[in-house]
Each structure stands twice: as C-alpha cells, then as structure tokens.
Motif scaffolding. Structure first.
Motif, mmCIF file in Angstrom:
data_model
loop_
_atom_site.group_PDB
_atom_site.id
_atom_site.type_symbol
_atom_site.label_atom_id
_atom_site.label_comp_id
_atom_site.label_asym_id
_atom_site.label_seq_id
_atom_site.Cartn_x
_atom_site.Cartn_y
_atom_site.Cartn_z
ATOM 1 N N PHE A 94 0.784 -1.189 0.000
ATOM 2 C CA PHE A 94 0.000 0.000 0.000
ATOM 3 C C PHE A 94 0.824 1.250 0.000
ATOM 4 C CE2 PHE A 94 -3.964 1.617 -0.001
ATOM 5 C CZ PHE A 94 -4.614 0.566 -0.592
ATOM 6 N N ASP A 95 1.376 1.562 -1.089
ATOM 7 C CA ASP A 95 2.142 2.797 -1.155
ATOM 8 C C ASP A 95 1.458 3.761 -2.103
ATOM 9 O OD1 ASP A 95 2.462 1.511 -3.498
ATOM 10 O OD2 ASP A 95 4.626 1.308 -3.385
ATOM 11 N N GLY A 96 0.319 3.361 -2.576
ATOM 12 C CA GLY A 96 -0.404 4.244 -3.482
ATOM 13 C C GLY A 96 0.049 4.091 -4.914
ATOM 14 N N VAL A 97 1.257 3.567 -5.103
ATOM 15 C CA VAL A 97 1.736 3.368 -6.460
ATOM 16 C C VAL A 97 1.011 2.169 -7.046
ATOM 17 C CG1 VAL A 97 3.732 2.753 -7.853
ATOM 18 C CG2 VAL A 97 3.970 4.319 -5.925
ATOM 19 N N GLY A 98 0.546 2.323 -8.236
ATOM 20 C CA GLY A 98 -0.116 1.196 -8.874
ATOM 21 C C GLY A 98 -1.545 1.034 -8.444
ATOM 22 N N LEU A 99 -2.025 1.970 -7.681
ATOM 23 C CA LEU A 99 -3.430 1.911 -7.298
ATOM 24 C C LEU A 99 -4.272 2.085 -8.559
ATOM 25 C CD1 LEU A 99 -5.191 1.811 -4.734
ATOM 26 C CD2 LEU A 99 -5.342 4.284 -4.898
ATOM 27 N N PRO A 100 -5.136 1.133 -8.819
ATOM 28 C CA PRO A 100 -5.877 1.235 -10.066
ATOM 29 C C PRO A 100 -6.893 2.383 -10.045
ATOM 30 C CG PRO A 100 -6.545 -0.716 -8.832
ATOM 31 C CD PRO A 100 -5.441 -0.081 -8.066
ATOM 32 N N SER A 101 -7.025 2.997 -11.154
ATOM 33 C CA SER A 101 -8.016 4.066 -11.266
ATOM 34 C C SER A 101 -9.402 3.441 -11.369
ATOM 35 C CB SER A 101 -7.728 4.891 -12.515
ATOM 36 O OG SER A 101 -7.923 4.072 -13.657
ATOM 37 N N GLU A 102 -10.407 4.271 -11.190
ATOM 38 C CA GLU A 102 -11.793 3.791 -11.324
ATOM 39 C C GLU A 102 -11.982 3.116 -12.680
ATOM 40 O OE1 GLU A 102 -14.276 4.185 -9.113
ATOM 41 O OE2 GLU A 102 -13.230 5.416 -7.644
ATOM 42 N N GLU A 103 -11.388 3.739 -13.653
ATOM 43 C CA GLU A 103 -11.530 3.223 -15.007
ATOM 44 C C GLU A 103 -10.911 1.833 -15.132
ATOM 45 O OE1 GLU A 103 -9.375 5.533 -17.772
ATOM 46 O OE2 GLU A 103 -10.345 4.634 -19.523
ATOM 47 N N CYS A 104 -9.733 1.709 -14.527
ATOM 48 C CA CYS A 104 -9.056 0.419 -14.562
ATOM 49 C C CYS A 104 -9.870 -0.648 -13.850
ATOM 50 C CB CYS A 104 -7.691 0.509 -13.877
ATOM 51 S SG CYS A 104 -6.428 1.144 -14.940
ATOM 52 N N VAL A 105 -10.410 -0.282 -12.705
ATOM 53 C CA VAL A 105 -11.188 -1.254 -11.946
ATOM 54 C C VAL A 105 -12.382 -1.709 -12.774
ATOM 55 C CG1 VAL A 105 -12.633 -1.577 -9.909
ATOM 56 C CG2 VAL A 105 -10.433 -0.430 -9.703
ATOM 57 N N PHE B 65 -10.004 -1.648 -2.909
ATOM 58 C CA PHE B 65 -11.044 -1.643 -1.875
ATOM 59 C C PHE B 65 -10.514 -1.117 -0.541
ATOM 60 C CE2 PHE B 65 -13.179 -4.669 -4.790
ATOM 61 C CZ PHE B 65 -14.323 -3.905 -4.975
ATOM 62 N N LEU B 66 -9.290 -1.448 -0.224
ATOM 63 C CA LEU B 66 -8.716 -0.901 1.011
ATOM 64 C C LEU B 66 -8.724 0.623 0.961
ATOM 65 C CD1 LEU B 66 -5.711 -3.277 1.705
ATOM 66 C CD2 LEU B 66 -7.712 -2.934 3.150
ATOM 67 N N TYR B 67 -8.376 1.113 -0.192
ATOM 68 C CA TYR B 67 -8.342 2.557 -0.404
ATOM 69 C C TYR B 67 -9.740 3.139 -0.218
ATOM 70 C CZ TYR B 67 -7.329 6.857 -3.074
ATOM 71 O OH TYR B 67 -7.165 8.149 -3.482
ATOM 72 N N LYS B 68 -10.697 2.457 -0.809
ATOM 73 C CA LYS B 68 -12.078 2.940 -0.707
ATOM 74 C C LYS B 68 -12.584 2.887 0.730
ATOM 75 C CE LYS B 68 -12.977 4.340 -4.659
ATOM 76 N NZ LYS B 68 -13.250 5.776 -4.793
ATOM 77 N N PHE B 69 -12.236 1.825 1.433
ATOM 78 C CA PHE B 69 -12.677 1.705 2.824
ATOM 79 C C PHE B 69 -12.093 2.803 3.696
ATOM 80 C CE2 PHE B 69 -13.028 -3.137 2.122
ATOM 81 C CZ PHE B 69 -14.258 -2.960 1.525
ATOM 82 N N HIS B 70 -11.036 3.380 3.223
ATOM 83 C CA HIS B 70 -10.374 4.421 4.005
ATOM 84 C C HIS B 70 -10.687 5.810 3.489
ATOM 85 C CE1 HIS B 70 -7.521 3.278 7.226
ATOM 86 N NE2 HIS B 70 -7.913 2.079 6.823
ATOM 87 N N ASP B 71 -11.856 5.986 3.005
ATOM 88 C CA ASP B 71 -12.280 7.287 2.500
ATOM 89 C C ASP B 71 -11.325 7.819 1.450
ATOM 90 O OD1 ASP B 71 -14.357 7.171 4.254
ATOM 91 O OD2 ASP B 71 -13.228 8.160 5.852
ATOM 92 N N ASP B 72 -10.995 6.986 0.509
ATOM 93 C CA ASP B 72 -10.122 7.389 -0.586
ATOM 94 C C ASP B 72 -8.766 7.887 -0.112
ATOM 95 O OD1 ASP B 72 -12.213 6.664 -2.062
ATOM 96 O OD2 ASP B 72 -12.462 8.547 -3.136
ATOM 97 N N LYS B 73 -8.322 7.327 0.983
ATOM 98 C CA LYS B 73 -6.963 7.665 1.422
ATOM 99 C C LYS B 73 -6.153 6.379 1.514
ATOM 100 C CE LYS B 73 -8.184 11.136 4.789
ATOM 101 N NZ LYS B 73 -9.507 10.785 4.918
ATOM 102 N N ILE B 74 -4.853 6.578 1.412
ATOM 103 C CA ILE B 74 -4.009 5.409 1.561
ATOM 104 C C ILE B 74 -4.045 4.995 3.024
ATOM 105 C CG2 ILE B 74 -1.671 4.528 1.257
ATOM 106 C CD1 ILE B 74 -2.017 5.822 -1.292
ATOM 107 N N PRO B 75 -4.486 3.828 3.329
ATOM 108 C CA PRO B 75 -4.560 3.444 4.737
ATOM 109 C C PRO B 75 -3.171 3.235 5.320
ATOM 110 C CG PRO B 75 -5.161 1.608 3.330
ATOM 111 C CD PRO B 75 -4.928 2.775 2.432
#
Lengths: 183, 344
Positions: free
Chosen positions: A15-26, A167-177
């Motif tokens: 979870f470093d935010g790198v490679g976090l898929p965009s909405e489009e990618c998901v 999903f982890l990102y989403k669960f954390h209010d769009d922040k990197i947990p």
C-alpha cells in the motif's frame, strides 16, 4: 515483521499508493475478469461427475504442498488453481490416466511460480515428496506449453488480489490506509 | 507510458491470442540471436504485415523459460510507442523449438555482479535500472567494453574506482585485486551525464519534469554496494532457514553456496589477471546472461543460497531423470511470440 511480510506485500501490491488502479481500470478489470475464469458449466461438470472432483482436489492438495515447501506466496497458489480449473474446463484430459492430472498440477504451479516468484526451482525439484508420479522436465515443459496455449497465454489472471488495494483505499475514505491497518 | 496496475493485464489483447501456429508467418531473415533464441523478420502470410518473430529457446531443466514468461507479462502491461508491442504468441507444431521476441529493446548487459561479488541484491537491480536510464539519456551504451576487463574499466572511468569508502567490503571481494584500477579514478558521472538536461530532447526526456528525475536516477547509479540490500533469497524464509545473517558479506573461493558470478567459478586463480578475454563470458547484446547457476534469470541469482533443498528431489533423482531427457532442439516445445515492430 519478518521477511515474509515484505514478499507478501510485494505480491499483493503494497500500500504505497503506487499502482493503485483508477476507477476506469477497476471497471475494466471487472469487465475482463471473466476471461480468467473457468467456463460457466465447469462447476456443474464437477458436480455431475463428468469431471472428477477428487482428482481435482488431489491436484490442489499437491499445489498446496509445493507452495508450503517453497514458501511461495498466496497469489502463486491462487494462480496455480486458477490455471488448473481453466485448463480442465477447456481441455479434455484423457480419462483413466491419473498421471495427467498430476502432470497438469506440476505445470500449473510451475507457470504460476514463474509468473510471481523471485526464485523458481527446477522442474524436478517442484515435484516434492509424496508425488505419485515424477515427470521428466521435458514432459512438464510440454505440459506448460499446452497450458499456456489452452489458456490463450492469459496468465496474469485478474483475481481478488487485483482488487484488494482498490477496496482498502475505498474503505479508508479514498486515502491510503496506514500500513498497520493493512497488516 | 501507460503501465497497467496490478492484475490488469490482457486488457487489450485480441481474441486470437495463442491460438495460432507459427505457420501463419513466413520467416524472411534472421535478425539476431542470443541465449534466449533467435529473432527473425517475418511476414504474416494473410495480411503481409512485417513482424519480428522471436523464437524462444527452452530450458531443459526449467521448462518454459521464466524470462519469456516475465517478458510476456511485462510487455502485455506496457503500451507506449517506444516500447515494442507484443502482438501475439504462437506455437509451432510438430518439431519443437521455440520462439521469442525482438532484439529491439535491450543492448544492455550491465546487470551482472561485479568483481566476483556473489550477493545478488536489490542494489544490483538498481544498478541495472540506473544503467538503462543512463543509456536512454545518453542515447548510446555507457560502458561499451569489448570484454569484461574493458567494461569494468569503463565503469571505473565513469563512476570512479571502487574503494572501501564508496563500496564497503570491496577489497575483500574475490577479484578485486585482479581488477582494481592502477590509478585513482574520480567519479565523473554528473559531468558526463548530468548536463543532459540541456541536451536536445530525446524520447525519454521529452516530457518536462522527467529529465531531472532520470538524471537523479543516473546519479544514484553506482556500483552495487553488496551489503546494502539483501539477497532475494533472504526476503522470505526458505524451507531451510537461510543463514546469511551469520555469513560474511562476501563469499570467496570455491565451495561457497552463493550464486556464482559470471565467468569461471573457482576463485581468483582462474580469472586471468592480465585482462585477456579468455576467461570471460561477455555478451554484449540481448539477454546474454548465461553463465550463472540460474541461466534464465542470469546474473548469478543466488539460487544456491536460497535454502532450497540442495539434496532433495533433485539430489535423489536428478541424474536418473537427466538421462534420456531429449534436448530441446529435437523436441522442446515451440512458442512464437510475434511482435509488431517497424523493422526499418
């Protein structure tokens, strides 16, 4: 805090935010996920006995053993089973030849390890203790190729692992947990 | 460059992937050859399209090469005009040899272990990345040595000679004394490459902001300090707990279990001190890392040190199985990756 953590996180995308898929990618991933699944009637065929569920289970047990023996990561195991199921649903193994399933299991775990693992043992070494059959490297090699082509070379399957970060990102209010919460 | 995120490969591939035979292509001429196999210029018979056809060489002990698997995996993720596009994988029927991809990408043989250092580590990878960026920036090879001594010398000229300050432990590395430069050499990386920001834009430096980043990378490109990273093998517990922590950072001489450096094993005595080429194994182009214990990955990855059971299935069965295993030229499987690249 052991080495294991590092490699697991590497596999699961740390979870470093790198490679976090965009909405489009998901959205695309969801759309394409079905390409990496067994055919729709696979479960039915297993249940009806058309395919042998016990043989499949044995193959999966073998994959688990190999994974444990070499400390492969969870994604490697998941991919191995994914390859196995997709192959079984697309290719008719000759009936009454138990060894073909074993050969398939070895080829699947070998391919998955090559996809995901830093170090991949020799084909002979992959066949850890208690194998009913031990295959020559060339036999496994041919099986690998059959698996690759049967699966249309789609080896980087979209799996639940692919969505974890998102999903982890989403669960954390769009922040990197924080890492602690991921652990 | 569009780099797909985790697990999102194969998003743009055509449905016919993997289902065709190499017979759909007509080989025109061989373009290059390496340890990986050969690359041909070929024409797709149906469309007349010119492609590069890479024939992958199988590994007798490891099956379908991990390098090819990783290559396919990575190429499928990359979508950029400057990165070759993996168009299709095809297999050949019957007689088996296999096919791979084009020699367009990688004239960069840098990522080996230097001076007989035996620890493969993330630092080694960073070195490789740095070299690649430097070459992209520079527009040509940065260490164009004909052989390893010459290449080492080029490295020293640019990066400065290694000493205990910039590379702690270097003097204990097996071949340090054979190759250490006779005169002091200063690091002049920044002078040589640092002013590239003013250089005409290249494909890699075109975008604003990227240039400095790459330069920074270049500046951090140094000889891999062997202690700074852990060998890959240590990143996870193997079946037998690794013992590296208690080992000296550098294993020297015969009998050690770390990955062997390129070139002859067995210790300094077998490395020619006079800098002749004989004992080296320098390959200048395209995936030519062949002499480590782990050929598909090259670079002397420390397979032997991973804690894998040295005497296990292989120990008990290796010799037996080895006998009679057909070699791949007769009957190894055949894969063809066909890539569409402008071969002009």
């Amino acid at each position: 805090w052991n080495h294991r953590f590092y490699r697991n996180s590497n596999q699961n995308r740390v979870f470093d935010g790198v490679g976090l898929p965009s909405e489009e990618c998901v959205a695309l991933m969801v759309e394409k996920e079905h390409r990496h699944l067994p055919s729709a009637d696979y479960l039915k065929r297993l249940q009806s006995g058309d395919l042998d569920p016990a043989a499949r289970q044995e193959a999966i047990d073998f994959i688990r053993k190999v994974r444990a023996h070499f400390s492969f990561g969870p994604l490697c195991e998941y991919l191995s089973v994914n390859y196995l199921d997709r192959f079984l649903s697309a290719y008719e193994l000759p009936k009454g030849k138990g060894w073909t399933m074993q050969l398939l299991a070895v080829a699947c775990v070998s391919l998955a390890a090559k996809m995901e693992e830093t170090e991949v043992p020799l084909l002979l070494d992959l066949q850890v203790r208690e194998c009913k059959f031990v295959f020559e490297a060339t036999a496994i090699q041919r099986m690998e190729v059959l698996v690759l082509s049967t699966l249309s070379w789609r080896m980087q399957a979209i799996t639940p692992f692919s969505f974890i970060d998102y999903f982890l990102y989403k669960f954390h209010d769009d922040k990197i947990p924080p890492r602690s919460s991921v652990l | 460059m569009a780099i797909a995120g985790a697990g999102q490969l194969n998003l743009h591939e055509s449905p016919c992937w993997g289902s065709r035979s190499v017979d759909c292509f007509e080989k025109l001429e061989q373009i290059s050859e390496g340890t990986y196999g050969q690359v041909y210029m070929a024409r797709e018979i149906k469309t007349g399209e010119i492609v590069a056809l890479k024939k992958i060489r199988m590994d007798n002990e490891r099956g379908f090469p991990i390098t090819a698997i990783r290559e396919i995996k990575i190429l499928k993720k990359l979508h950029h005009e400057n990165v070759i596009k993996l168009k299709e994988s095809v297999t050949s029927q019957g007689a088996k040899d296999e096919q791979g991809r084009p020699g367009k990408c990688c004239p960069i043989p840098i990522n080996n272990l230097l001076l007989g250092a035996t620890k493969y580590s993330p630092a080694v990878d960073m070195w490789s990345v740095g070299c690649i960026f430097a070459e992209l920036l520079h527009g040509k090879l940065i260490f164009p040595g004909k052989d390893e001594p010459e290449q080492l010398n080029k490295i020293f000229e640019l990066c400065g000679a290694p000493d205990e300050v910039n590379w702690p432990g270097v003097s204990k590395i097996p071949w340090y004394n054979n190759f250490k430069p006779t005169r002091p050499m200063k690091r002049r990386l920044r002078e040589a490459l640092g002013n590239q920001e003013k250089a005409p834009a290249t494909a890699t430096t075109r975008r604003k902001g990227q240039t400095t980043e790459i330069t920074a990378f270049t500046a951090s490109c140094r000889l891999p300090p062997i202690q700074s990273g852990q060998a890959h093998a240590q990143m996870r517990p193997g079946p037998n707990p690794p013992l590296h922590g208690s080992q000296p950072p550098v294993a020297a001489g015969p009998g050690h279990h770390h990955g062997k450096p390129r070139g002859p094993a067995g210790g300094p005595g077998r490395y020619p001190a006079n800098g002749t080429n004989g004992g080296f194994n320098h390959q200048n182009h395209g995936g030519g890392y062949s002499s480590g214990p782990y050929p598909p990955q090259g670079r002397g990855a420390p397979y032997g040190s991973s804690g894998m059971p040295g005497a296990g299935p292989r120990g008990s069965g290796g010799s037996g199985y080895g006998v009679g295993a057909p070699n791949y030229s007769q009957d190894g499987p055949t894969e063809v990756l066909v890539l569409d690249v402008a071969l002009t």
